[in-house]
Design an enzyme around this catalytic site. Structure first.
Site, short mmCIF file in Angstrom:
data_model
loop_
_atom_site.label_atom_id
_atom_site.label_comp_id
_atom_site.label_asym_id
_atom_site.label_seq_id
_atom_site.Cartn_x
_atom_site.Cartn_y
_atom_site.Cartn_z
CG MET A 5 -1.94 -1.32 4.05
SD MET A 5 -0.71 -1.39 2.70
CE MET A 5 -0.29 0.36 2.52
CG HIS A 6 -7.48 2.47 0.33
ND1 HIS A 6 -8.45 2.89 1.21
CD2 HIS A 6 -6.66 3.53 0.14
CE1 HIS A 6 -8.23 4.15 1.54
NE2 HIS A 6 -7.14 4.56 0.91
CG ASP A 7 -6.37 -1.47 -4.01
OD1 ASP A 7 -7.58 -1.21 -3.99
OD2 ASP A 7 -5.54 -0.83 -4.67
#
Length: 306
Positions: A235-237
């Site tokens: 869930m980078h962003d």
């Protein structure tokens, strides 16, 4: 936890993890999303704009969307459709929407939003920094009303493109360097935390039960190749939105960051962690994250939307 509502502009390129980030930001009581701007990155800018409009319509919001740059400042675009699917948000059939992007460029829309605001705006780029670099270069007067930049991008360890560079800084390293040299306070939420901030099968199965919102995300997750449902979806962003609302989830260090512009390390963010070569800092860098608490934060916020 932060209590005051914060005025933000999100610059984005949806993208499945972008979709989760936007969904939480649009519905979070601590955030006031003034404007959404789009840029080429995960897929081309027409698709990222369409995807942003679909999300705004899905949640019934009235947030304006402005289309931005279709390519990096100086180099060719390399997208990430192999990770997010051909449309950028494959897997869910969003209803058709009559919403349209503004008829002005994203950089112009950001300038108007920032200069007309009675309070400082926080910029939240979760994509390549092309639009932000142009804004700060063309309209330096906006800097006085920008509180800080909380960006998803960069890495102090391995990259996810070449050996050293994270995707967003790799796509437009020259833009990233302009932003880091801007003098605006920056928080870099990079791969050092975002690669470990995953949703496992345990979390995705819970999310699946959250009505149509849960169905939408669970459907997208089936097509997301940023990790896997077995090992965890990255869930980078989402981490940038988590930092805005609960910075206590992160371990942060102030340092000086520069960006490699070409060669085999193009887009790499290099930090002077020991401050041996610089007299002042230009960024706070997130070095660690409380993964269980982050997972709880994501599930809790998606459940509240439902």
């Amino acid at each position: 936890m932060l209590k005051e509502k914060r005025a933000i502009i999100i610059d984005t390129d949806p993208g499945i993890d972008d979709a989760v980030a936007l969904s939480i930001a649009l519905n979070h009581p601590a955030l006031e999303v003034r404007l959404l701007t789009t840029v080429a990155g995960n897929v081309n800018v027409n698709k990222t704009t369409d995807n942003t409009l679909k999300l705004v319509a899905f949640f019934g919001k009235q947030v304006p969307v402005a289309k931005g740059c279709d390519k990096p400042l100086l180099i060719q675009l390399e997208d990430s459709a192999e990770i997010h699917g051909e449309s950028g948000m494959d897997g869910y059939d969003f209803p058709k929407t009559s919403l349209k992007a503004l008829d002005i460029h994203a950089v112009e829309a950001m300038k108007e939003c920032i200069l007309s605001s009675s309070e400082p705006i926080t910029l939240v780029p979760i994509a390549a920094l092309t639009n932000i670099a142009l804004l700060l270069s063309l309209y330096p007067e906006t800097k006085q009303n920008i509180q800080e930049i909380v960006m998803m991008g960069g890495s102090l360890s391995r990259g996810n493109t070449n050996t050293s560079a994270e995707f967003n800084t790799y796509v437009d390293p020259h833009a990233a360097q302009i932003v880091f040299q801007s003098g605006i306070p920056i928080v870099m939420v990079g791969l050092d935390v975002t690669s470990t901030a995953v949703l496992t099968k345990n979390e995705t199965e819970k999310i699946k039960e959250f009505g149509e919102v849960g169905n939408m995300f669970y459907s997208l997750f089936q097509h997301y190749r940023g990790g896997s449902l077995q090992t965890g979806l990255k869930m980078h962003d989402v981490c940038a939105i988590a930092y805005l609302t609960d910075p206590s989830l992160f371990t942060v260090q102030e340092t000086f960051v520069e960006v490699a512009l070409d060669g085999p390390a193009a887009g790499a963010t290099v930090a002077d962690l020991k401050m041996k070569y610089h007299d002042s800092t230009n960024a706070k860098v997130c070095l660690d994250i409380d993964i269980p608490e982050f997972q709880n934060w994501v599930v809790s916020n998606l459940q509240k939307i439902n």
